[in-house]
Scaffold this motif. Structure first.
Motif, PDB file in Angstrom:
ATOM      1  N   VAL A  59       0.937  -1.313   0.321  1.00 39.43           N
ATOM      2  CA  VAL A  59       0.005   0.272   0.374  1.00 39.43           C
ATOM      3  C   VAL A  59       0.741   1.249   0.475  1.00 39.43           C
ATOM      4  O   VAL A  59       1.738   1.276   0.466  1.00 39.43           O
ATOM      5  N   PRO A  60       0.986   2.115  -0.928  1.00 35.81           N
ATOM      6  CA  PRO A  60       1.824   3.154  -1.100  1.00 35.81           C
ATOM      7  C   PRO A  60       2.133   4.358   0.197  1.00 35.81           C
ATOM      8  O   PRO A  60       0.976   4.366   0.841  1.00 35.81           O
ATOM      9  N   LYS A  61       3.124   4.530   0.256  1.00 39.39           N
ATOM     10  CA  LYS A  61       3.145   6.274   1.625  1.00 39.39           C
ATOM     11  C   LYS A  61       2.777   7.121   0.380  1.00 39.39           C
ATOM     12  O   LYS A  61       3.178   6.846  -0.744  1.00 39.39           O
ATOM     13  N   ILE A  62       1.462   7.738   1.889  1.00 38.09           N
ATOM     14  CA  ILE A  62       1.616   9.543   1.179  1.00 38.09           C
ATOM     15  C   ILE A  62       2.926  10.489   1.504  1.00 38.09           C
ATOM     16  O   ILE A  62       3.356  10.140   2.880  1.00 38.09           O
ATOM     17  N   ILE A  63       3.478  11.498   0.846  1.00 38.81           N
ATOM     18  CA  ILE A  63       3.755  12.263   1.224  1.00 38.81           C
ATOM     19  C   ILE A  63       3.666  13.509   0.958  1.00 38.81           C
ATOM     20  O   ILE A  63       3.273  13.512   0.130  1.00 38.81           O
ATOM     21  N   TYR A  64       3.634  13.807   2.153  1.00 37.75           N
ATOM     22  CA  TYR A  64       3.238  14.823   2.196  1.00 37.75           C
ATOM     23  C   TYR A  64       3.867  16.779   2.324  1.00 37.75           C
ATOM     24  O   TYR A  64       4.690  16.635   3.445  1.00 37.75           O
ATOM     25  N   ALA A  65       4.348  16.899   1.418  1.00 34.82           N
ATOM     26  CA  ALA A  65       5.289  18.386   1.015  1.00 34.82           C
ATOM     27  C   ALA A  65       4.898  19.915   1.678  1.00 34.82           C
ATOM     28  O   ALA A  65       3.926  19.779   0.288  1.00 34.82           O
ATOM     29  N   SER A  66       5.506  20.403   1.989  1.00 32.34           N
ATOM     30  CA  SER A  66       5.543  21.667   1.853  1.00 32.34           C
ATOM     31  C   SER A  66       6.466  22.508   2.334  1.00 32.34           C
ATOM     32  O   SER A  66       7.822  22.130   2.104  1.00 32.34           O
TER      33      SER A  66
ATOM     34  N   ILE B  86       1.793   8.375   6.588  1.00 39.92           N
ATOM     35  CA  ILE B  86       1.957   9.574   5.438  1.00 39.92           C
ATOM     36  C   ILE B  86       3.119  10.364   6.081  1.00 39.92           C
ATOM     37  O   ILE B  86       3.218  10.312   7.580  1.00 39.92           O
ATOM     38  N   ILE B  87       3.714  10.505   4.938  1.00 38.19           N
ATOM     39  CA  ILE B  87       5.343  11.225   5.389  1.00 38.19           C
ATOM     40  C   ILE B  87       4.872  12.952   5.501  1.00 38.19           C
ATOM     41  O   ILE B  87       5.401  13.306   4.221  1.00 38.19           O
ATOM     42  N   PHE B  88       5.176  13.805   6.311  1.00 44.21           N
ATOM     43  CA  PHE B  88       5.522  15.252   6.421  1.00 44.21           C
ATOM     44  C   PHE B  88       6.416  15.479   6.042  1.00 44.21           C
ATOM     45  O   PHE B  88       7.655  14.916   6.487  1.00 44.21           O
ATOM     46  N   MET B  89       6.947  16.691   5.137  1.00 40.43           N
ATOM     47  CA  MET B  89       8.875  17.047   4.754  1.00 40.43           C
ATOM     48  C   MET B  89       8.729  17.825   3.743  1.00 40.43           C
ATOM     49  O   MET B  89       7.945  18.254   3.356  1.00 40.43           O
ATOM     50  N   PRO B  90       9.794  18.528   3.925  1.00 43.62           N
ATOM     51  CA  PRO B  90       9.678  20.377   2.965  1.00 43.62           C
ATOM     52  C   PRO B  90      10.254  20.171   1.676  1.00 43.62           C
ATOM     53  O   PRO B  90      10.461  18.477   1.845  1.00 43.62           O
ATOM     54  N   TYR B  91       9.735  20.205   0.986  1.00 46.57           N
ATOM     55  CA  TYR B  91       9.908  20.533  -0.701  1.00 46.57           C
ATOM     56  C   TYR B  91      11.039  19.987  -1.046  1.00 46.57           C
ATOM     57  O   TYR B  91      11.856  18.958  -1.591  1.00 46.57           O
ATOM     58  N   ASN B  92      12.540  20.374   0.103  1.00 47.74           N
ATOM     59  CA  ASN B  92      13.347  20.823  -0.490  1.00 47.74           C
ATOM     60  C   ASN B  92      14.165  19.232  -0.264  1.00 47.74           C
ATOM     61  O   ASN B  92      15.227  18.411  -0.808  1.00 47.74           O
ATOM     62  N   TYR B  93      13.758  17.965   0.528  1.00 53.32           N
ATOM     63  CA  TYR B  93      13.816  16.238   0.571  1.00 53.32           C
ATOM     64  C   TYR B  93      14.004  16.046  -0.003  1.00 53.32           C
ATOM     65  O   TYR B  93      14.324  15.386  -0.557  1.00 53.32           O
ATOM     66  N   LEU B  94      12.794  16.400  -0.641  1.00 48.54           N
ATOM     67  CA  LEU B  94      12.274  15.386  -2.081  1.00 48.54           C
ATOM     68  C   LEU B  94      13.354  16.093  -4.054  1.00 48.54           C
ATOM     69  O   LEU B  94      13.422  15.398  -4.238  1.00 48.54           O
ATOM     70  N   LEU B  95      14.009  17.483  -3.414  1.00 49.41           N
ATOM     71  CA  LEU B  95      14.011  17.601  -4.205  1.00 49.41           C
ATOM     72  C   LEU B  95      15.657  18.145  -4.080  1.00 49.41           C
ATOM     73  O   LEU B  95      16.860  18.007  -5.898  1.00 49.41           O
TER      74      LEU B  95
END
Length: 203
Positions: free
Chosen positions: A76-83, A191-200
Motif C-alpha cells: 500500500v503506497p505511503k503518502i508524502i506530504y510536502a510543504s 504518511i510522511i511530512f517533509m519540506p519540499y527540498n527533501y524531495l528535490l
C-alpha cells in the motif's frame, strides 16, 4: 474504465480548505486501497462463497482496476506530504489532528531542529553538528541515539500525531534522539511530512 495516471497542479487561495481536501482524500483513498486487498484476501479464502449475501464481495473495494491492486498490505503506497516550511507542516499536522483519520505519521526534519544532545547542539555550524553527531553515533557515544531502537516501538511515540515540536518534547521525555526516531518511524508511517527540498535536493 481505464485509469489515467497523471499528476495534477491545482492553485487555490488561502482558507479554501486545500489542506483538509488533500489529507482526507488521500487518506480515504489509502484506506480504500487496504479494504480492497482485505476483500480480495477474504474472497480467496471463501472460495466463491459470499460472506455477507446482501453485500457481495465485488462491492467492497474498487480503488483501481483489479490488476492495479497489489496483494500485500506492505505494497500500500505511503503518502508524502510536502510543504515549503516546517511551520506550514505544523499547521497541516494540526489540521490532521482535527480529522477522524489516525494514520501512522512521521515528520522529517534536520539535526539542527531535532538534536537534543547538548554537546552537539553547542556546535556553531551546521556542518560541525552533522560531523559530531555522526562521530558519536558511530562510536555509540550518544545515549539519546542508543535509546532509539528500544523507544521506537513505544505506543505513545508510534501512534501519536507529532509535529517537530512534539517530537522534540517526546524525545526529551523518553531520552531518545528525535532525529533518528523520526527516521525509524518513517519505516512504518502511512504518511510522511517533509519540506519540499527533501524531495528535490539530491544531497
Amino acid at each position: 474504465s481505464s485509469i489515467k495516471k497523471v499528476n495534477g497542479i491545482l492553485e487555490s487561495p488561502t482558507g479554501t480548505g486545500k489542506t483538509l481536501c488533500l489529507l482526507c482524500s488521500t487518506l480515504a483513498w489509502r484506506e480504500h486501497f487496504k479494504d480492497t486487498i482485505s476483500a480480495r484476501k477474504i474472497a480467496q479464502r471463501m472460495n466463491g462463497v459470499e460472506l455477507f449475501p446482501e453485500r457481495p464481495m465485488s462491492s467492497w473495494g474498487n480503488a483501481a482496476t483489479d490488476a492495479d491492486i497489489p496483494t500485500y498490505y506492505t505494497d500500500v503506497p505511503k503518502i508524502i506530504y510536502a510543504s515549503r516550511t516546517h511551520s506550514q507542516l505544523t499547521q497541516v499536522i494540526n489540521e490532521l489532528k482535527n480529522t477522524v483519520y489516525r494514520p501512522k505519521i512521521c515528520v522529517l526534519g534536520s539535526r539542527e531542529q531535532l538534536c537534543i544532545n547538548p554537546e552537539v547542539k553547542r556546535q556553531e555550524s551546521n556542518h560541525m553538528q552533522i560531523y559530531m553527531c555522526r562521530m558519536k553515533v558511530m562510536a555509540r557515544a550518544c545515549h539519546f541515539y542508543n535509546n532509539v531502537e528500544e523507544k521506537s516501538t513505544e505506543k505513545e511515540l508510534v501512534d501519536s500525531i507529532m509535529d517537530i515540536e512534539d517530537l522534540v518534547k517526546n524525545g526529551n521525555k523518553h531520552r531518545a534522539c528525535p532525529y533518528y526516531l523520526s527516521r525509524s518511524l518513517k519505516q512504518q508511517a502511512d504518511i510522511i511530512f517533509m519540506p519540499y527540498n527533501y524531495l528535490l535536493d539530491s544531497k
